[in-house]
Design a protein around this motif. Structure first.
Motif, PDB file in Angstrom:
ATOM      1  N   GLU A 140       0.936  -1.340   0.045  1.00  0.00           N
ATOM      2  CA  GLU A 140       0.055  -0.087  -0.004  1.00  0.00           C
ATOM      3  C   GLU A 140       0.917   1.220   0.027  1.00  0.00           C
ATOM      4  OE1 GLU A 140      -3.430  -1.801   2.915  1.00  0.00           O
ATOM      5  OE2 GLU A 140      -1.455  -1.365   3.662  1.00  0.00           O
ATOM      6  N   GLY A 141       0.483   2.417  -0.200  1.00  0.00           N
ATOM      7  CA  GLY A 141       1.163   3.610   0.183  1.00  0.00           C
ATOM      8  C   GLY A 141       0.343   4.800   0.393  1.00  0.00           C
ATOM      9  N   VAL A 142       1.038   5.761   0.636  1.00  0.00           N
ATOM     10  CA  VAL A 142       0.584   7.138   0.989  1.00  0.00           C
ATOM     11  C   VAL A 142       1.119   8.227   0.087  1.00  0.00           C
ATOM     12  CG1 VAL A 142      -0.448   6.723   3.351  1.00  0.00           C
ATOM     13  CG2 VAL A 142       1.934   7.452   2.836  1.00  0.00           C
ATOM     14  N   ARG A 190      -2.066  17.026   1.109  1.00  0.00           N
ATOM     15  CA  ARG A 190      -3.001  16.195   1.229  1.00  0.00           C
ATOM     16  C   ARG A 190      -2.342  14.672   0.681  1.00  0.00           C
ATOM     17  NH1 ARG A 190      -6.894  14.478  -2.585  1.00  0.00           N
ATOM     18  NH2 ARG A 190      -6.540  16.423  -3.752  1.00  0.00           N
ATOM     19  N   LEU A 191      -2.451  13.725   1.724  1.00  0.00           N
ATOM     20  CA  LEU A 191      -1.868  12.249   1.244  1.00  0.00           C
ATOM     21  C   LEU A 191      -3.025  11.521   1.165  1.00  0.00           C
ATOM     22  CD1 LEU A 191       0.902  11.807   4.190  1.00  0.00           C
ATOM     23  CD2 LEU A 191       0.997  12.663   1.864  1.00  0.00           C
ATOM     24  N   VAL A 192      -2.881  10.439   0.369  1.00  0.00           N
ATOM     25  CA  VAL A 192      -4.273   9.491  -0.106  1.00  0.00           C
ATOM     26  C   VAL A 192      -3.579   8.247   0.239  1.00  0.00           C
ATOM     27  CG1 VAL A 192      -5.578   8.783  -1.753  1.00  0.00           C
ATOM     28  CG2 VAL A 192      -5.063  10.994  -1.765  1.00  0.00           C
ATOM     29  N   PHE A 193      -4.487   7.411   0.959  1.00  0.00           N
ATOM     30  CA  PHE A 193      -4.062   5.978   1.364  1.00  0.00           C
ATOM     31  C   PHE A 193      -4.403   5.250   0.076  1.00  0.00           C
ATOM     32  CE2 PHE A 193      -5.223   2.024   3.405  1.00  0.00           C
ATOM     33  CZ  PHE A 193      -3.928   1.598   3.902  1.00  0.00           C
ATOM     34  N   VAL A 194      -3.483   4.398  -0.464  1.00  0.00           N
ATOM     35  CA  VAL A 194      -3.619   3.717  -1.750  1.00  0.00           C
ATOM     36  C   VAL A 194      -3.412   2.192  -1.795  1.00  0.00           C
ATOM     37  CG1 VAL A 194      -3.584   5.671  -3.080  1.00  0.00           C
ATOM     38  CG2 VAL A 194      -1.557   4.093  -2.837  1.00  0.00           C
ATOM     39  N   PRO A 214      -7.282   4.593  -4.115  1.00  0.00           N
ATOM     40  CA  PRO A 214      -7.719   5.142  -3.066  1.00  0.00           C
ATOM     41  C   PRO A 214      -8.371   3.987  -2.522  1.00  0.00           C
ATOM     42  CG  PRO A 214      -7.958   7.104  -4.617  1.00  0.00           C
ATOM     43  CD  PRO A 214      -7.673   5.746  -5.346  1.00  0.00           C
ATOM     44  N   GLN A 215      -8.098   3.926  -1.298  1.00  0.00           N
ATOM     45  CA  GLN A 215      -8.883   2.891  -0.355  1.00  0.00           C
ATOM     46  C   GLN A 215      -9.113   3.601   1.265  1.00  0.00           C
ATOM     47  OE1 GLN A 215      -6.758  -0.841   0.416  1.00  0.00           O
ATOM     48  NE2 GLN A 215      -4.590   0.368   0.905  1.00  0.00           N
ATOM     49  N   PRO A 216     -10.108   3.044   1.906  1.00  0.00           N
ATOM     50  CA  PRO A 216     -10.266   3.771   3.258  1.00  0.00           C
ATOM     51  C   PRO A 216      -9.200   3.381   4.045  1.00  0.00           C
ATOM     52  CG  PRO A 216     -12.329   2.663   2.427  1.00  0.00           C
ATOM     53  CD  PRO A 216     -11.211   1.997   1.384  1.00  0.00           C
ATOM     54  N   TRP A 217      -8.904   4.280   5.142  1.00  0.00           N
ATOM     55  CA  TRP A 217      -7.928   4.177   6.307  1.00  0.00           C
ATOM     56  C   TRP A 217      -8.435   2.795   6.911  1.00  0.00           C
ATOM     57  CZ3 TRP A 217      -3.700   6.642   5.657  1.00  0.00           C
ATOM     58  CH2 TRP A 217      -3.617   7.931   5.316  1.00  0.00           C
ATOM     59  N   ALA A 223       7.102  21.333  12.225  1.00  0.00           N
ATOM     60  CA  ALA A 223       5.821  21.024  12.947  1.00  0.00           C
ATOM     61  C   ALA A 223       4.641  20.691  12.099  1.00  0.00           C
ATOM     62  CB  ALA A 223       5.213  22.215  13.923  1.00  0.00           C
ATOM     63  N   LEU A 224       4.183  19.564  12.458  1.00  0.00           N
ATOM     64  CA  LEU A 224       2.942  18.777  11.467  1.00  0.00           C
ATOM     65  C   LEU A 224       1.783  18.981  12.252  1.00  0.00           C
ATOM     66  CD1 LEU A 224       2.973  15.779   9.259  1.00  0.00           C
ATOM     67  CD2 LEU A 224       1.149  16.032  10.931  1.00  0.00           C
ATOM     68  N   ASP A 225       0.628  19.524  11.678  1.00  0.00           N
ATOM     69  CA  ASP A 225      -0.727  19.355  12.092  1.00  0.00           C
ATOM     70  C   ASP A 225      -1.645  18.825  11.244  1.00  0.00           C
ATOM     71  OD1 ASP A 225      -0.602  21.128  14.874  1.00  0.00           O
ATOM     72  OD2 ASP A 225       0.340  22.520  13.551  1.00  0.00           O
ATOM     73  N   VAL A 226      -2.273  17.836  11.759  1.00  0.00           N
ATOM     74  CA  VAL A 226      -3.441  17.226  10.802  1.00  0.00           C
ATOM     75  C   VAL A 226      -4.627  18.125  10.874  1.00  0.00           C
ATOM     76  CG1 VAL A 226      -5.033  15.413  10.759  1.00  0.00           C
ATOM     77  CG2 VAL A 226      -2.695  14.954  11.625  1.00  0.00           C
ATOM     78  N   GLU A 227      -4.961  18.734   9.818  1.00  0.00           N
ATOM     79  CA  GLU A 227      -6.049  19.646   9.455  1.00  0.00           C
ATOM     80  C   GLU A 227      -7.284  19.037   9.123  1.00  0.00           C
ATOM     81  OE1 GLU A 227      -4.683  22.647   6.876  1.00  0.00           O
ATOM     82  OE2 GLU A 227      -4.399  23.905   8.415  1.00  0.00           O
ATOM     83  N   HIS A 228      -7.348  17.852   8.344  1.00  0.00           N
ATOM     84  CA  HIS A 228      -8.787  17.156   7.972  1.00  0.00           C
ATOM     85  C   HIS A 228      -8.460  15.662   7.845  1.00  0.00           C
ATOM     86  CE1 HIS A 228     -12.460  16.422   5.756  1.00  0.00           C
ATOM     87  NE2 HIS A 228     -11.598  15.894   4.812  1.00  0.00           N
ATOM     88  N   VAL A 229      -9.227  14.934   8.170  1.00  0.00           N
ATOM     89  CA  VAL A 229      -9.307  13.278   7.870  1.00  0.00           C
ATOM     90  C   VAL A 229     -10.445  12.958   6.949  1.00  0.00           C
ATOM     91  CG1 VAL A 229      -9.197  11.082   8.996  1.00  0.00           C
ATOM     92  CG2 VAL A 229      -8.201  12.882   9.944  1.00  0.00           C
ATOM     93  N   GLY A 230     -10.224  12.439   6.116  1.00  0.00           N
ATOM     94  CA  GLY A 230     -11.335  12.105   5.068  1.00  0.00           C
ATOM     95  C   GLY A 230     -11.322  10.569   5.012  1.00  0.00           C
ATOM     96  N   ARG A 231     -12.048  10.072   4.168  1.00  0.00           N
ATOM     97  CA  ARG A 231     -12.212   8.413   4.041  1.00  0.00           C
ATOM     98  C   ARG A 231     -11.042   7.949   3.720  1.00  0.00           C
ATOM     99  NH1 ARG A 231     -13.855   4.431   0.675  1.00  0.00           N
ATOM    100  NH2 ARG A 231     -14.049   5.613  -1.055  1.00  0.00           N
ATOM    101  N   THR A 232     -10.334   8.294   2.562  1.00  0.00           N
ATOM    102  CA  THR A 232      -9.091   7.943   2.018  1.00  0.00           C
ATOM    103  C   THR A 232      -7.860   8.707   2.009  1.00  0.00           C
ATOM    104  OG1 THR A 232      -9.671   8.556  -0.251  1.00  0.00           O
ATOM    105  CG2 THR A 232     -10.682   6.666   0.381  1.00  0.00           C
ATOM    106  N   SER A 233      -8.052   9.901   2.757  1.00  0.00           N
ATOM    107  CA  SER A 233      -6.938  10.757   2.612  1.00  0.00           C
ATOM    108  C   SER A 233      -6.930  11.622   4.001  1.00  0.00           C
ATOM    109  CB  SER A 233      -7.175  11.820   1.766  1.00  0.00           C
ATOM    110  OG  SER A 233      -8.139  12.533   1.597  1.00  0.00           O
ATOM    111  N   PHE A 234      -5.573  12.486   4.110  1.00  0.00           N
ATOM    112  CA  PHE A 234      -5.850  13.282   5.006  1.00  0.00           C
ATOM    113  C   PHE A 234      -4.944  14.567   4.708  1.00  0.00           C
ATOM    114  CE2 PHE A 234      -1.806  11.281   6.666  1.00  0.00           C
ATOM    115  CZ  PHE A 234      -1.227  12.479   7.451  1.00  0.00           C
TER     116      PHE A 234
END
Length: 135
Positions: A52-54, A106-110, A116-119, A76-87
């Motif tokens: 898999e990958g991001v 934006r990173l996508v979980f693939v 794209p696939q759900p986290w 410094a890294l801050d998570v701003e949004h979490v989607g079904r397959t990305s953040f």
């Protein structure tokens, strides 16, 4: 929750004038993301990359001041949004009180086919726990 990673500017990051060559900042950004996955999500890249990958789907960066060989950065890294397959995250690098760059990506979980696939639920829960509080 802000995740911070320290990075000393090394010779390998610099051009002949001793200033960080801008593509090296992108390597530092990826190092921060990979460290965030290991330390916060407890899901090191070596456990899933290959199957898999991001990949980064979008990135916008503003370089605000040069960094020099020997500088000590705090990234410094801050998570701003979490989607079904990305953040989406925001990242800022500082040297003392001086901002050196800011980026939003934006990173996508693939899956192994690049789709794209759900986290996984456990990872999604950790991403949501790391979300920056609403202003």
């Amino acid at each position: 929750m802000t995740f911070e990673m320290k990075q000393k500017v090394l010779f390998k990051h610099c051009d002949p004038a001793g200033i960080v060559f801008f593509p090296r900042y992108f390597e530092m950004m990826n190092d921060c993301v990979e460290t965030f996955f290991s330390e916060v999500l407890e899901w090191p890249f070596e456990e899933f990359i290959g199957r898999e990958g991001v990949p980064t789907a979008a990135i916008e960066t503003r370089f605000t001041a040069p960094s020099l060989h020997g500088d000590h950065l705090v990234i410094a890294l801050d998570v701003e949004h979490v989607g079904r397959t990305s953040f989406t995250y925001r990242m800022t690098a500082w040297c003392g009180d001086e901002k050196r760059f800011e980026t939003k990506a934006r990173l996508v979980f693939v899956n192994d086919s690049g789709r794209p696939q759900p986290w996984p639920e456990a990872i999604r829960a950790k991403l949501e726990a790391a979300l920056e509080p609403a202003a």
